[in-house]
Write an enzyme that holds these catalytic residues in place. Structure first.
Site, PDB file in Angstrom:
ATOM      1  N   GLU A 220      47.556  58.029  25.454  1.00  0.00           N
ATOM      2  CA  GLU A 220      47.669  58.373  24.023  1.00  0.00           C
ATOM      3  C   GLU A 220      46.533  59.462  23.965  1.00  0.00           C
ATOM      4  O   GLU A 220      45.490  59.471  24.274  1.00  0.00           O
ATOM      5  CB  GLU A 220      47.398  57.335  23.118  1.00  0.00           C
ATOM      6  CG  GLU A 220      48.320  56.107  23.142  1.00  0.00           C
ATOM      7  CD  GLU A 220      47.771  55.159  21.770  1.00  0.00           C
ATOM      8  OE1 GLU A 220      48.574  54.317  21.531  1.00  0.00           O
ATOM      9  OE2 GLU A 220      46.782  55.268  21.335  1.00  0.00           O
TER      10      GLU A 220
ATOM     11  N   CYS B 293      41.273  63.325  20.060  1.00  0.00           N
ATOM     12  CA  CYS B 293      40.563  62.231  20.825  1.00  0.00           C
ATOM     13  C   CYS B 293      41.516  61.952  22.185  1.00  0.00           C
ATOM     14  O   CYS B 293      42.500  61.941  22.023  1.00  0.00           O
ATOM     15  CB  CYS B 293      40.590  61.034  19.861  1.00  0.00           C
ATOM     16  SG  CYS B 293      40.157  59.503  20.724  1.00  0.00           S
TER      17      CYS B 293
ATOM     18  N   CYS C 223      41.486  49.769  30.678  1.00  0.00           N
ATOM     19  CA  CYS C 223      40.008  49.737  30.957  1.00  0.00           C
ATOM     20  C   CYS C 223      39.724  48.524  31.537  1.00  0.00           C
ATOM     21  O   CYS C 223      40.453  47.353  31.179  1.00  0.00           O
ATOM     22  CB  CYS C 223      39.570  49.866  29.634  1.00  0.00           C
ATOM     23  SG  CYS C 223      37.631  50.086  29.661  1.00  0.00           S
TER      24      CYS C 223
ATOM     25  N   CYS D  16      35.978  44.692  26.508  1.00  0.00           N
ATOM     26  CA  CYS D  16      35.338  44.072  25.214  1.00  0.00           C
ATOM     27  C   CYS D  16      36.128  43.217  24.680  1.00  0.00           C
ATOM     28  O   CYS D  16      37.509  43.546  24.504  1.00  0.00           O
ATOM     29  CB  CYS D  16      35.054  45.463  24.372  1.00  0.00           C
ATOM     30  SG  CYS D  16      34.001  46.794  25.305  1.00  0.00           S
TER      31      CYS D  16
ATOM     32  N   CYS E 226      38.986  44.699  21.828  1.00  0.00           N
ATOM     33  CA  CYS E 226      39.270  46.023  22.056  1.00  0.00           C
ATOM     34  C   CYS E 226      41.024  46.006  22.633  1.00  0.00           C
ATOM     35  O   CYS E 226      41.051  45.136  23.646  1.00  0.00           O
ATOM     36  CB  CYS E 226      38.718  46.955  22.866  1.00  0.00           C
ATOM     37  SG  CYS E 226      39.431  48.357  23.367  1.00  0.00           S
TER      38      CYS E 226
ATOM     39  N   GLU F 186      37.196  53.662  29.797  1.00  0.00           N
ATOM     40  CA  GLU F 186      35.679  54.020  29.743  1.00  0.00           C
ATOM     41  C   GLU F 186      35.127  55.188  30.692  1.00  0.00           C
ATOM     42  O   GLU F 186      35.400  55.294  31.800  1.00  0.00           O
ATOM     43  CB  GLU F 186      34.825  52.891  30.636  1.00  0.00           C
ATOM     44  CG  GLU F 186      33.432  53.157  30.624  1.00  0.00           C
ATOM     45  CD  GLU F 186      32.736  53.724  29.459  1.00  0.00           C
ATOM     46  OE1 GLU F 186      32.797  52.840  28.391  1.00  0.00           O
ATOM     47  OE2 GLU F 186      32.010  54.846  29.506  1.00  0.00           O
TER      48      GLU F 186
ATOM     49  N   SER G 289      29.042  53.042  22.053  1.00  0.00           N
ATOM     50  CA  SER G 289      29.542  51.866  21.198  1.00  0.00           C
ATOM     51  C   SER G 289      28.715  50.413  21.407  1.00  0.00           C
ATOM     52  O   SER G 289      28.389  49.911  22.179  1.00  0.00           O
ATOM     53  CB  SER G 289      30.980  51.418  22.141  1.00  0.00           C
ATOM     54  OG  SER G 289      31.651  52.591  21.902  1.00  0.00           O
TER      55      SER G 289
ATOM     56  N   ASN H 265      39.611  47.301  13.081  1.00  0.00           N
ATOM     57  CA  ASN H 265      40.793  47.414  12.833  1.00  0.00           C
ATOM     58  C   ASN H 265      41.687  46.407  13.649  1.00  0.00           C
ATOM     59  O   ASN H 265      41.531  46.237  14.894  1.00  0.00           O
ATOM     60  CB  ASN H 265      41.318  48.747  13.439  1.00  0.00           C
ATOM     61  CG  ASN H 265      42.710  49.332  13.124  1.00  0.00           C
ATOM     62  OD1 ASN H 265      43.150  49.045  11.737  1.00  0.00           O
ATOM     63  ND2 ASN H 265      43.384  50.207  13.848  1.00  0.00           N
TER      64      ASN H 265
ATOM     65  N   CYS I 202      47.292  51.213  18.673  1.00  0.00           N
ATOM     66  CA  CYS I 202      45.844  51.301  19.088  1.00  0.00           C
ATOM     67  C   CYS I 202      45.065  52.039  18.394  1.00  0.00           C
ATOM     68  O   CYS I 202      44.722  53.045  18.282  1.00  0.00           O
ATOM     69  CB  CYS I 202      46.076  52.139  20.635  1.00  0.00           C
ATOM     70  SG  CYS I 202      44.599  52.393  21.466  1.00  0.00           S
TER      71      CYS I 202
HETATM   72  N1  SAH Z   1      35.126  52.957  26.524  1.00  0.00           N
HETATM   73  C1  SAH Z   1      34.453  53.847  25.457  1.00  0.00           C
HETATM   74  C2  SAH Z   1      35.429  55.066  24.907  1.00  0.00           C
HETATM   75  C3  SAH Z   1      36.698  54.466  24.183  1.00  0.00           C
HETATM   76  S1  SAH Z   1      36.907  52.876  23.012  1.00  0.00           S
HETATM   77  C4  SAH Z   1      33.771  53.032  24.567  1.00  0.00           C
HETATM   78  O1  SAH Z   1      33.823  51.962  24.498  1.00  0.00           O
HETATM   79  O2  SAH Z   1      32.984  53.854  23.675  1.00  0.00           O
HETATM   80  C5  SAH Z   1      36.520  53.918  21.587  1.00  0.00           C
HETATM   81  C6  SAH Z   1      35.652  53.391  20.457  1.00  0.00           C
HETATM   82  O3  SAH Z   1      36.744  52.532  19.892  1.00  0.00           O
HETATM   83  C7  SAH Z   1      34.610  52.302  20.912  1.00  0.00           C
HETATM   84  O4  SAH Z   1      33.483  52.598  20.104  1.00  0.00           O
HETATM   85  C8  SAH Z   1      35.348  50.980  20.878  1.00  0.00           C
HETATM   86  O5  SAH Z   1      34.470  49.901  20.653  1.00  0.00           O
HETATM   87  C9  SAH Z   1      36.233  51.207  19.489  1.00  0.00           C
HETATM   88  N2  SAH Z   1      37.205  50.270  19.248  1.00  0.00           N
HETATM   89  C10 SAH Z   1      37.934  49.342  20.153  1.00  0.00           C
HETATM   90  N3  SAH Z   1      38.653  48.641  19.589  1.00  0.00           N
HETATM   91  C11 SAH Z   1      38.558  48.778  18.050  1.00  0.00           C
HETATM   92  C12 SAH Z   1      39.277  48.052  17.126  1.00  0.00           C
HETATM   93  N4  SAH Z   1      40.039  47.298  17.068  1.00  0.00           N
HETATM   94  N5  SAH Z   1      38.801  48.869  15.936  1.00  0.00           N
HETATM   95  C13 SAH Z   1      37.959  49.609  15.751  1.00  0.00           C
HETATM   96  N6  SAH Z   1      37.143  50.068  16.639  1.00  0.00           N
HETATM   97  C14 SAH Z   1      37.629  49.776  17.748  1.00  0.00           C
HETATM   98 FE1  SF4 Z   2      37.199  50.071  27.662  1.00  0.00          FE
HETATM   99 FE2  SF4 Z   2      35.876  50.979  25.500  1.00  0.00          FE
HETATM  100 FE3  SF4 Z   2      37.835  49.300  24.984  1.00  0.00          FE
HETATM  101 FE4  SF4 Z   2      35.387  48.446  25.647  1.00  0.00          FE
HETATM  102  S1  SF4 Z   2      35.836  49.457  23.992  1.00  0.00           S
HETATM  103  S2  SF4 Z   2      37.570  47.616  26.641  1.00  0.00           S
HETATM  104  S3  SF4 Z   2      34.840  50.039  26.987  1.00  0.00           S
HETATM  105  S4  SF4 Z   2      37.984  51.183  25.970  1.00  0.00           S
END
Ligand code: SAH
Ligand code: SF4
Length: 377
Positions: free
Chosen positions: A92, A113, A120, A124, A127, A184, A238, A314, A357
């Site tokens: 995406e 973006c 990934c 986390c 996520c 990531e 993050s 979210n 997403c």
């Molecule tokens: N892997 C990298 C970049 C992609 S994730 C990282 O973690 O920074 C992009 C961002 O979206 C990160 O800051 C992540 O923590 C955040 N994110 C993931 N799931 C989310 C959710 N459900 N609501 C809000 N932000 C979220």
């Molecule tokens: Fe991967 Fe970033 Fe999501 Fe963590 S927040 S699972 S590093 S995409």
């Protein structure tokens, strides 16, 4: 056999390959113009290259473009693009207008973006991207290709009544890039850097390094590597927890690189040429939204001179985490500000219906909403 895509090459590399084929150097400039200004998707479209050369290039390189599977959202607000890659993988990208159209006309300045991996590996807990694990790294052309593909789709739709078809086709749409999509980025370091060089180069897409933000869950050694790069990209961390205790509950990566290591790497990054860092902090009910997190968060932010973006969580289907009440988010923001930290809170009513997403939208939207802090050169 793996055939390299021509959109994964820098100008120097392309010149080298063309010289080896007995071609004059100016052919590289012509080819790059077709790829990054005209954004063509076939060899046949490169009409000022001799037919024989086009045949040679076709033998040596692939020329892929992501295929648009679905597009959601309206032209004047956030749009989500779902792409299919050559191996059928789905990724995406999310496009956010920099300034909303005031009088009904479409905005032509945008933040995009982009994704860097399929899935990934970092898992986390909150996520969606990590839910199904990691599939593969994106190649540089697949990272660059998201920007080109969005521009192809959108440039043609902006009608100002004056420019001709070819001018419209060559018009730049994306002026800011945030690497916050699926994956990531720093775990795909070499391909990411190659892609960012192409996005940044004057012979490529010409997007200033300070208009490119890389987001990471906290890979300390790669942050140090990035600090040593001559190109000064912006960095977003993050964070989501200001103590190891809280962060360990949310992000397995924190066990490998706890806050002490992460902050030391960030300090190194900041000290190289005074680069600015942003902390992303998702507010999750009952997990990290307690006022007791404010003080340690403020301490970290002040130490690095970092700005904090607060993002109400979210909800992701299948995960138990919840977004706190609006008043809780506001209280957290004001407490941070009282500690002298520059912070923003993304205020969005309800959850986004389009965002399967949702993290992409929220995060990228937050950056786009703070152009003075994030996007100035
Ligand atoms: N892997 C990298 C970049 C992609 S994730 C990282 O973690 O920074 C992009 C961002 O979206 C990160 O800051 C992540 O923590 C955040 N994110 C993931 N799931 C989310 C959710 N459900 N609501 C809000 N932000 C979220
Ligand atoms: Fe991967 Fe970033 Fe999501 Fe963590 S927040 S699972 S590093 S995409």
């Amino acid at each position: 056999m793996f055939v390299k895509d021509i959109q994964s090459l820098t100008r120097g590399e392309l010149e080298g390959r063309l010289t080896a084929l007995g071609q004059p150097a100016y052919r590289a400039a012509q080819t790059l113009d077709w790829l990054y200004v005209r954004r063509v998707t076939t060899w046949d479209a490169m009409t000022n290259l001799p037919r024989a050369l086009r045949g040679l290039l076709q033998e040596q390189f692939s020329l892929h473009a992501p295929e648009l599977v679905r597009r959601r959202g309206s032209r004047d607000s956030t749009q989500k693009f779902l792409w299919r890659l050559a191996d059928q993988s789905l990724i995406e990208s999310v496009l956010i207008p920099a300034n909303r159209a005031l009088y009904g006309e479409a905005s032509d300045r945008h933040t995009l973006c982009i994704s860097t991996q399929v899935g990934c590996a970092y898992g986390c807990r909150f996520c969606a991207s990590g839910l199904e694990g990691w599939k593969r790294n994106l190649e540089p052309d697949e990272i660059v290709g998201q920007v080109l593909a969005v521009e192809r789709v959108v440039a043609n739709e902006i009608s100002d009544g004056e420019s001709g078809a070819s001018e419209r086709q060559a018009r730049r749409i994306v002026d800011n890039v945030v690497v916050m999509g699926m994956g990531e980025p720093l775990a795909n370091y070499d391909r990411l850097l190659q892609a960012l060089k192409i996005l940044n180069a004057p012979w490529g897409l010409g997007i200033g390094a300070r208009k490119i933000t890389v987001s990471t869950s906290g890979l300390a050694p790669q942050i140090r590597r990035l600090a040593a790069e001559p190109l000064q990209f912006r960095l977003a961390i993050s964070l989501h927890g200001a103590t190891d205790d809280v962060r360990n509950r949310l992000m397995p990566v924190n066990r490998k690189y706890p806050l002490r290591d992460l902050m030391a790497a960030c300090e190194e990054y900041r000290n190289k040429g005074g680069r600015r860092i942003t902390f992303e902090y998702i507010l999750i009910e009952g997990v990290n939204d307690d006022i007791s997190q404010v003080r340690p968060l403020a301490t970290l932010a002040r130490r690095l001179g970092a700005k904090v973006n607060l993002i109400p969580y979210n909800t992701v289907e299948g995960l138990r985490w919840k977004r706190p009440a609006e008043s809780v988010c506001e209280t957290f923001l004001h407490a941070l500000e009282k500690h002298g930290v520059v912070a923003t809170l993304r205020r969005e009513k309800g959850h986004d219906i389009d965002a399967a997403c949702g993290q992409l939208r929220l995060k990228a939207g937050n950056l786009a909403a703070a152009p003075a802090a994030q996007n100035n050169a």
